[in-house]
Motif scaffolding. Structure first.
Motif, PDB file in Angstrom:
ATOM      1  N   GLU A  92      33.886  56.067  33.174  1.00 33.17           N
ATOM      2  CA  GLU A  92      32.587  55.955  33.514  1.00 33.17           C
ATOM      3  C   GLU A  92      32.038  54.642  32.748  1.00 33.17           C
ATOM      4  OE1 GLU A  92      30.694  60.561  33.668  1.00 33.17           O
ATOM      5  OE2 GLU A  92      31.495  59.639  31.795  1.00 33.17           O
ATOM      6  N   GLN A 140      33.081  51.947  35.023  1.00 37.16           N
ATOM      7  CA  GLN A 140      32.055  51.749  36.181  1.00 37.16           C
ATOM      8  C   GLN A 140      30.541  51.411  35.716  1.00 37.16           C
ATOM      9  OE1 GLN A 140      31.140  55.768  37.617  1.00 37.16           O
ATOM     10  NE2 GLN A 140      30.188  54.823  39.688  1.00 37.16           N
ATOM     11  N   SER A 182      31.224  47.275  35.673  1.00 42.45           N
ATOM     12  CA  SER A 182      31.123  46.711  36.698  1.00 42.45           C
ATOM     13  C   SER A 182      29.856  46.653  37.443  1.00 42.45           C
ATOM     14  CB  SER A 182      32.280  46.841  37.599  1.00 42.45           C
ATOM     15  OG  SER A 182      32.590  48.102  37.544  1.00 42.45           O
ATOM     16  N   ARG A 228      34.184  46.471  45.071  1.00 37.13           N
ATOM     17  CA  ARG A 228      33.920  47.190  43.605  1.00 37.13           C
ATOM     18  C   ARG A 228      33.451  48.581  44.485  1.00 37.13           C
ATOM     19  NH1 ARG A 228      36.718  44.422  41.105  1.00 37.13           N
ATOM     20  NH2 ARG A 228      36.609  43.806  38.883  1.00 37.13           N
ATOM     21  N   ASP A 267      33.383  51.537  43.280  1.00 44.26           N
ATOM     22  CA  ASP A 267      32.752  52.323  42.141  1.00 44.26           C
ATOM     23  C   ASP A 267      31.171  51.852  41.755  1.00 44.26           C
ATOM     24  OD1 ASP A 267      34.200  50.187  41.086  1.00 44.26           O
ATOM     25  OD2 ASP A 267      34.366  51.245  39.042  1.00 44.26           O
ATOM     26  N   ALA A 268      31.269  50.454  41.784  1.00 41.34           N
ATOM     27  CA  ALA A 268      29.891  50.125  41.267  1.00 41.34           C
ATOM     28  C   ALA A 268      28.792  50.225  42.383  1.00 41.34           C
ATOM     29  CB  ALA A 268      30.020  48.523  41.200  1.00 41.34           C
TER      30      ALA A 268
END
Ligand SMILES: [Fe+2]
Length: 337
Positions: free
Chosen positions: A195, A198, A201, A247, A249-250
């Motif tokens: 986390e 995450q 980024s 990205r 996850d961003a």
């Protein structure tokens, strides 16, 4: 005359560059025959295979059948029609990630905003010189090559960051501080390593969509007009679109960092539980750094005044009170320097 000279120059250059462009296919969507011919000449001289489409004659059917490497949309149409063509290209899964370059004679800000919102990748304004056109064509194709290859995603990420840094060093300074604050706050809240990564980024990229906002709006010292504010409010979605392959996850942090718990934020007006805690962290540190910084429209506030404003906003239902308390503890403990 300048355009003719440039065309001759680009032809010479294209002899050397033909290997990079040969076999690359470009669809030109244009209603205007002379303009389409001139574009075809410029691009063919550089070694590209060019095919002309017209609305209702090949567009968007050919995109589905045989997607090209790039779409050039000559937008001598009204704003709405151009935007609709962008959007219809993006609805076709085979053409979803094909770069889309728009050529515009005169497009007002709302037209530009609609085009960017419809996922047009770049707009160039007429008159268009061959060199200007080819620079954009090559750079869009290069980015697409990078985004197709997972090994190059990191490189593409750094190119994006360098572009943002050169356009707006202040914005990147803000992004780096927000990333640092978010990581410190995430640690204090006991988040996992994944986390925290995450958060880092997402926080670094949260405002990346501002590279698509015109400078006249970005650096405006006074209040925005309604139309300008609408353009500004598009930056979370533009940023998420830019980073969709880089990205994943961003993306929630980029897309939702301006949402507020009571639904008064943007772009979607999300409320309470639909805003993930990790997003709330970025929103809070983003606001804190904005309050602490000097902006064209405001002075830099002190730590106490910034926290006071944020507490008032929390009472209004904007921010998460628990996260704000932990932020304050981190600041008092000197962990945000
Ligand atoms: Fe933002």
């Amino acid at each position: 005359m300048l355009i003719v000279q440039e065309l001759i120059f680009m032809r010479k250059i294209s002899e050397r560059k033909r290997t990079a462009s040969s076999g690359r296919r470009i669809f030109i969507a244009s209603q205007e025959t002379r303009q389409a011919r001139s574009l075809r000449e410029m691009l063919s001289a550089a070694g590209y295979q060019v095919e002309r489409l017209q609305k209702d004659r090949g567009f968007p059917g050919r995109l589905q059948e045989d997607p090209p490497d790039l779409i050039v949309l000559d937008s001598d149409f009204p704003n709405v029609e151009t935007t609709e063509m962008c959007r219809s290209a993006r609805m076709i899964s085979q053409a979803r990630f094909v770069p889309l370059l728009m050529l515009s004679g005169s497009m007002d800000q709302s037209g530009q905003f609609l085009a960017m919102k419809a996922a047009c990748d770049e707009i160039i304004f007429k008159p268009i010189s061959p060199s200007r056109l080819l620079v954009s064509v090559r750079s869009l194709m290069r980015l697409r090559d990078l985004s197709d290859d997972p090994e190059h995603l990191t490189m593409a990420f750094h190119i994006l960051m360098r572009t943002a840094q050169s356009r707006d060093p202040e914005m990147m300074g803000h992004a780096q501080r927000v990333a640092h604050y978010a990581v410190q706050l995430g640690r204090a809240l006991g988040l996992s390593m994944a986390e925290i990564q995450q958060l880092h980024s997402g926080a670094l990229l949260h405002d990346i969509g501002k590279i698509a906002v015109p400078e006249s709006i970005l650096y405006k010292p006074g209040q925005f007009t309604h139309e300008e504010y609408e353009v500004m409010k598009a930056h979370p979605l533009l940023g998420a679109d830019l980073c969709r392959n880089l990205r994943p996850d961003a993306l929630p942090l980029i897309r939702f960092h301006h949402e507020r718990l009571n639904g008064s934020g943007y772009p979607l007006g999300l409320v309470e539980s639909s805003i993930p805690p990790i997003v709330r962290i970025v929103s809070i540190v983003d606001v804190y750094d904005a309050l602490r910084s000097r902006r064209p429209y405001k002075v830099a506030f002190s730590v106490d005044r910034s926290l006071e404003i944020m507490r008032e906003e929390t009472d209004r239902g904007w921010w998460d009170a628990n996260i704000l308390t932990v932020l304050e503890e981190c600041i008092r403990a000197g962990r945000l320097h």
